[in-house]
Design an enzyme around this catalytic site. Structure first.
Site, PDB file in Angstrom:
ATOM      1  N   HIS A   1       0.589  -1.075   0.217  1.00 57.78           N
ATOM      2  CA  HIS A   1       0.155  -0.141  -0.352  1.00 57.78           C
ATOM      3  C   HIS A   1       0.796   1.357  -0.531  1.00 57.78           C
ATOM      4  O   HIS A   1       0.808   2.081   0.906  1.00 57.78           O
ATOM      5  CB  HIS A   1      -1.546   0.272   0.813  1.00 57.78           C
ATOM      6  CG  HIS A   1      -0.458  -0.263   2.350  1.00 57.78           C
ATOM      7  ND1 HIS A   1       0.392   0.615   3.168  1.00 57.78           N
ATOM      8  CD2 HIS A   1      -1.688  -1.105   3.257  1.00 57.78           C
ATOM      9  CE1 HIS A   1       0.630   0.212   4.556  1.00 57.78           C
ATOM     10  NE2 HIS A   1      -0.671  -0.837   4.399  1.00 57.78           N
TER      11      HIS A   1
ATOM     12  N   HIS B   1      -4.739  -7.997  15.830  1.00 56.58           N
ATOM     13  CA  HIS B   1      -4.654  -6.921  14.496  1.00 56.58           C
ATOM     14  C   HIS B   1      -5.916  -7.224  13.204  1.00 56.58           C
ATOM     15  O   HIS B   1      -5.613  -8.448  12.797  1.00 56.58           O
ATOM     16  CB  HIS B   1      -3.604  -6.020  14.062  1.00 56.58           C
ATOM     17  CG  HIS B   1      -3.482  -5.044  13.126  1.00 56.58           C
ATOM     18  ND1 HIS B   1      -4.087  -4.022  13.131  1.00 56.58           N
ATOM     19  CD2 HIS B   1      -2.681  -5.285  12.005  1.00 56.58           C
ATOM     20  CE1 HIS B   1      -3.957  -3.369  12.317  1.00 56.58           C
ATOM     21  NE2 HIS B   1      -2.859  -3.612  11.629  1.00 56.58           N
TER      22      HIS B   1
ATOM     23  N   GLU C   1      -6.627  -5.402  10.459  1.00 54.94           N
ATOM     24  CA  GLU C   1      -5.851  -5.545   9.243  1.00 54.94           C
ATOM     25  C   GLU C   1      -5.620  -6.813   7.646  1.00 54.94           C
ATOM     26  O   GLU C   1      -5.310  -7.759   8.663  1.00 54.94           O
ATOM     27  CB  GLU C   1      -4.399  -4.692   8.869  1.00 54.94           C
ATOM     28  CG  GLU C   1      -4.213  -4.106   7.541  1.00 54.94           C
ATOM     29  CD  GLU C   1      -3.137  -2.456   7.306  1.00 54.94           C
ATOM     30  OE1 GLU C   1      -2.083  -2.595   8.124  1.00 54.94           O
ATOM     31  OE2 GLU C   1      -3.348  -2.143   6.195  1.00 54.94           O
TER      32      GLU C   1
ATOM     33  N   ASP D   1      -4.287  -8.582   6.022  1.00 56.87           N
ATOM     34  CA  ASP D   1      -2.482  -8.532   5.437  1.00 56.87           C
ATOM     35  C   ASP D   1      -2.702 -10.105   6.442  1.00 56.87           C
ATOM     36  O   ASP D   1      -1.752 -11.050   7.054  1.00 56.87           O
ATOM     37  CB  ASP D   1      -1.356  -8.397   5.759  1.00 56.87           C
ATOM     38  CG  ASP D   1      -1.542  -7.074   6.625  1.00 56.87           C
ATOM     39  OD1 ASP D   1      -1.932  -6.540   7.248  1.00 56.87           O
ATOM     40  OD2 ASP D   1      -0.084  -6.774   6.805  1.00 56.87           O
TER      41      ASP D   1
ATOM     42  N   HIS E   1      -0.598   0.127  14.656  1.00 60.14           N
ATOM     43  CA  HIS E   1      -0.735   1.307  14.167  1.00 60.14           C
ATOM     44  C   HIS E   1      -2.471   1.581  13.986  1.00 60.14           C
ATOM     45  O   HIS E   1      -3.023   2.423  13.473  1.00 60.14           O
ATOM     46  CB  HIS E   1      -0.124   1.046  13.164  1.00 60.14           C
ATOM     47  CG  HIS E   1      -0.107   0.123  12.358  1.00 60.14           C
ATOM     48  ND1 HIS E   1       0.108   1.069  10.758  1.00 60.14           N
ATOM     49  CD2 HIS E   1      -0.510  -0.729  11.683  1.00 60.14           C
ATOM     50  CE1 HIS E   1      -0.574  -0.242  10.153  1.00 60.14           C
ATOM     51  NE2 HIS E   1      -0.754  -0.924  10.809  1.00 60.14           N
TER      52      HIS E   1
ATOM     53  N   ASP F   1       2.001  -5.844  14.452  1.00 61.84           N
ATOM     54  CA  ASP F   1       2.573  -5.042  13.528  1.00 61.84           C
ATOM     55  C   ASP F   1       4.519  -4.536  13.825  1.00 61.84           C
ATOM     56  O   ASP F   1       5.347  -4.985  13.018  1.00 61.84           O
ATOM     57  CB  ASP F   1       1.656  -3.759  12.711  1.00 61.84           C
ATOM     58  CG  ASP F   1       1.148  -4.535  11.238  1.00 61.84           C
ATOM     59  OD1 ASP F   1       1.686  -5.242  10.893  1.00 61.84           O
ATOM     60  OD2 ASP F   1      -0.098  -3.909  11.024  1.00 61.84           O
TER      61      ASP F   1
ATOM     62  N   TYR G   1      10.241  -0.115   7.822  1.00 63.15           N
ATOM     63  CA  TYR G   1       9.732  -0.521   8.388  1.00 63.15           C
ATOM     64  C   TYR G   1       9.243   0.478   9.689  1.00 63.15           C
ATOM     65  O   TYR G   1       7.881   1.283   9.138  1.00 63.15           O
ATOM     66  CB  TYR G   1       9.639  -1.579   9.175  1.00 63.15           C
ATOM     67  CG  TYR G   1       7.737  -2.110   9.730  1.00 63.15           C
ATOM     68  CD1 TYR G   1       7.028  -3.153   8.437  1.00 63.15           C
ATOM     69  CD2 TYR G   1       7.193  -1.897  10.981  1.00 63.15           C
ATOM     70  CE1 TYR G   1       6.060  -3.588   8.383  1.00 63.15           C
ATOM     71  CE2 TYR G   1       6.160  -2.526  10.939  1.00 63.15           C
ATOM     72  CZ  TYR G   1       5.879  -3.289   9.719  1.00 63.15           C
ATOM     73  OH  TYR G   1       4.310  -3.955  10.611  1.00 63.15           O
TER      74      TYR G   1
HETATM   75 FE1  FEO Z   1      -1.334  -3.343   9.743  1.00 62.52          FE
HETATM   76 FE2  FEO Z   1       0.894  -5.955   8.812  1.00 62.52          FE
HETATM   77  O1  FEO Z   1      -0.727  -4.684   8.918  1.00 62.52           O
END
Ligand code: FEO
Length: 397
Positions: free
Chosen positions: A24, A80, A82, A84, A147, A166, A193
């Site tokens: 992204h 988390h 998200e 992924d 995050h 993450d 990162y």
């Molecule tokens: Fe915030 Fe690796 O996803």
């Protein structure tokens, strides 16, 4: 990769995404991994899943099957929301059983519900809540905005292993699984990162690390959801996070620019020489070569951000505007800033870049340097002196 037993009875069953090159908007030339962890105890527990892309969900289930039949999984932890780390959740639940409890934060439940629109068996947990697996006990620690608002950590107190989602991750796919195998070569990936995922949450990072210190948590291993796991020296990545979160600046200027007809580039070279003349490290980065996420990595510990843009259609050049929008979102702090550029007739770019610097609350050390059309010898002398002025500000002259 086959499942790796990272500690007795605890396995990494995640997958490597060898060929992802853009995460992204963040360039990932070394790919990434989606780590997921299986704990075999009286209650078999899966921490996180993997991205729902290609064969990844099947690979995850296959990895689990090499350790234990997936239908033996009792609990799922979602650190988390998200995608992924949750993209495969629906496919995993289909195999494991739709009624399987999913432990997540309050915001995690909200996010997963809004994403999947399924009435799964969510169990909301918060900081300090514990879950016994038999021989082991999981403790949850909410890490809001690290995050995402749903983010949390899971800690096994008996093994002193932290599953950090993450945080402490790196977009790196490799056959190495641990810090002691890859060595210091992993640190630039961890820095990139941090710069691109966590920089704007630096105050929360410092607050969290203070909380972790007060809780006197000890770590034999820190296991992020991306990249290698920290087992040789977990404190090393924690110390790096303290440095990065404080945005400690070194004597370095990042000079990021683009050019239409090489005039702004010629200016950049002369400015870089002036900065260098003051004994300051300078990193000239044309946006024709460098990705915005590489520039942010250099900015993380820089003393100054120097941005160059020609004026195009009364505005900032588009690649430079893109860089500034990305930079503003990541909120670099504790930096000096200055703008320059060549122009044909109206030359608005420098003024507009300064407005972006003001919005970012950076300290503007000079109103900016503009040259009309092609720089001549006098203009290049002015660029060199301007660079010296920025260099002097960085070293505190
Ligand atoms: Fe915030 Fe690796 O996803």
């Amino acid at each position: 990769m086959k499942p790796v037993e990272i500690a007795p009875g605890i396995f990494d069953v995640g997958v490597n995404d060898w060929n992802i090159s853009d995460f992204h908007g963040y360039s990932t030339p070394f790919g990434s991994s989606y780590n997921a962890f299986l704990i075999v105890d009286e209650k078999v527990t899966l921490i996180d899943t993997v991205k729902d892309k290609g064969h990844f969900p099947d690979k995850l289930l296959n990895n689990i099957s090499q350790v234990i039949s997936p239908d033996k999984i009792d609990y799922i932890i979602s650190n988390h929301t998200e995608m992924d780390h949750t993209g495969s959740l629906e496919k995993v639940l289909r195999r494991v059983g739709e009624e399987t409890p999913i432990f997540c934060s309050k915001m995690g439940k909200k996010g997963l519900s809004n994403h999947f629109h399924r009435d799964w068996n969510f169990k909301v947990v918060g900081t300090g809540d514990e879950l016994s697996l038999g021989k082991r006990t999981l403790t949850f620690l909410e890490t809001r905005m690290l995050h995402w608002p749903d983010s949390m950590y899971t800690y096994i107190k008996e093994d002193k292993i932290l599953f950090s989602s993450d945080s402490f991750g790196q977009h790196y796919a490799g056959n190495e699984k641990f810090d002691d195998v890859i060595g210091d070569a992993i640190m630039p990936h961890a820095k990139k990162y941090y710069a691109n995922i966590l920089m704007h949450f630096s105050p929360q990072v410092l607050k969290l690390l203070k909380t972790v210190g007060e809780m006197r948590l000890e770590f034999n291993m820190i296991c992020p959801d991306h990249g290698i796991l920290w087992r040789k020296d977990p404190q090393k990545i924690i110390d790096a996070y303290v440095r990065w979160a404080n945005q400690e600046r070194v004597k370095k200027a990042v000079l990021v620019y683009d050019s239409m007809w090489q005039s702004t580039e010629v200016m950049a070279n002369a400015i870089a020489a002036g900065i260098d003349d003051k004994g300051v490290e300078v990193r000239p980065m044309t946006l024709r070569k460098w990705h915005r996420s590489d520039v942010m990595t250099e900015i993380l510990d820089a003393g100054a951000i120097v941005v160059g843009s020609p004026t195009l259609n009364n505005n900032i050049f588009p690649t430079v505007a893109d860089m500034l929008v990305y930079m503003k979102g990541l909120r670099p702090q504790n930096k000096l800033a200055a703008a320059f550029g060549s122009y044909g007739w109206s030359g608005e770019a420098v003024k507009k870049i300064n407005k972006e610097f003001e919005a970012m609350k950076l300290e503007i050390v000079d109103p900016g340097l503009r040259v009309q059309y092609v720089p001549d010898g006098n203009s290049l002398d002015a660029c060199f002196e301007w660079g010296q002025k920025i260099g002097a500000a960085i070293v505190g002259e």
